[in-house]
Design a protein around this motif. Structure first.
Motif, PDB file in Angstrom:
ATOM      1  N   VAL A  95       0.826  -1.203   0.000  1.00 49.97           N
ATOM      2  CA  VAL A  95       0.000   0.000   0.000  1.00 49.97           C
ATOM      3  C   VAL A  95       0.865   1.261   0.000  1.00 49.97           C
ATOM      4  O   VAL A  95       0.552   2.227  -0.677  1.00 49.97           O
ATOM      5  CB  VAL A  95      -0.946  -0.016   1.224  1.00 49.97           C
ATOM      6  N   GLY A  96       1.928   1.242   0.748  1.00 47.04           N
ATOM      7  CA  GLY A  96       2.799   2.409   0.799  1.00 47.04           C
ATOM      8  C   GLY A  96       2.671   3.164   2.105  1.00 47.04           C
ATOM      9  O   GLY A  96       1.725   2.980   2.866  1.00 47.04           O
ATOM     10  N   LYS A  97       3.632   4.028   2.333  1.00 44.06           N
ATOM     11  CA  LYS A  97       3.736   4.746   3.591  1.00 44.06           C
ATOM     12  C   LYS A  97       2.564   5.703   3.825  1.00 44.06           C
ATOM     13  O   LYS A  97       2.013   5.754   4.924  1.00 44.06           O
ATOM     14  CB  LYS A  97       5.049   5.522   3.611  1.00 44.06           C
ATOM     15  N   GLU A  98       2.167   6.432   2.809  1.00 43.18           N
ATOM     16  CA  GLU A  98       1.124   7.442   2.981  1.00 43.18           C
ATOM     17  C   GLU A  98      -0.211   6.815   3.385  1.00 43.18           C
ATOM     18  O   GLU A  98      -0.871   7.259   4.317  1.00 43.18           O
ATOM     19  CB  GLU A  98       0.929   8.252   1.696  1.00 43.18           C
ATOM     20  N   LEU A  99      -0.594   5.784   2.668  1.00 48.59           N
ATOM     21  CA  LEU A  99      -1.864   5.133   2.971  1.00 48.59           C
ATOM     22  C   LEU A  99      -1.810   4.401   4.303  1.00 48.59           C
ATOM     23  O   LEU A  99      -2.798   4.353   5.036  1.00 48.59           O
ATOM     24  CB  LEU A  99      -2.247   4.176   1.842  1.00 48.59           C
TER      25      LEU A  99
END
Length: 86
Positions: A55-59
């Motif tokens: 998903v990634g860091k931001e999400l």
């Protein structure tokens, strides 16, 4: 990839449901249940963190905010004010 990550995060909650709903009613010994529960928890954690990586860091940070105590406190206050108005 982000959709796959979100799907993995959602799927990671299924072992918890299995532990709560299905494992107590299985016709296996207590020893086998005691081995099954930690195994399911490890599988759930692995799937969850794989989903977070995809998903990634931001999400992941956004998701984390939704499950913070502060967010639940805000929701509770809104709910409480609605009840008081009625």
């Amino acid at each position: 990839m982000k959709k796959l990550g979100l799907v993995l995060i959602v799927i990671s909650f299924l072992p918890w449901l299995v532990i709560a709903i299905i494992v107590p009613f299985l016709s296996i010994s207590v020893t086998q249940k005691a081995l099954l529960v930690p195994g399911l928890l490890v599988i759930a954690e692995i799937i969850f963190w794989l989903g977070i990586l995809l998903v990634g860091k931001e999400l992941a940070q956004k998701y984390r905010r939704y499950f913070s105590f502060r967010y639940f406190n805000i929701l509770f206050k809104k709910f409480w004010h609605k009840i008081k108005k009625q």
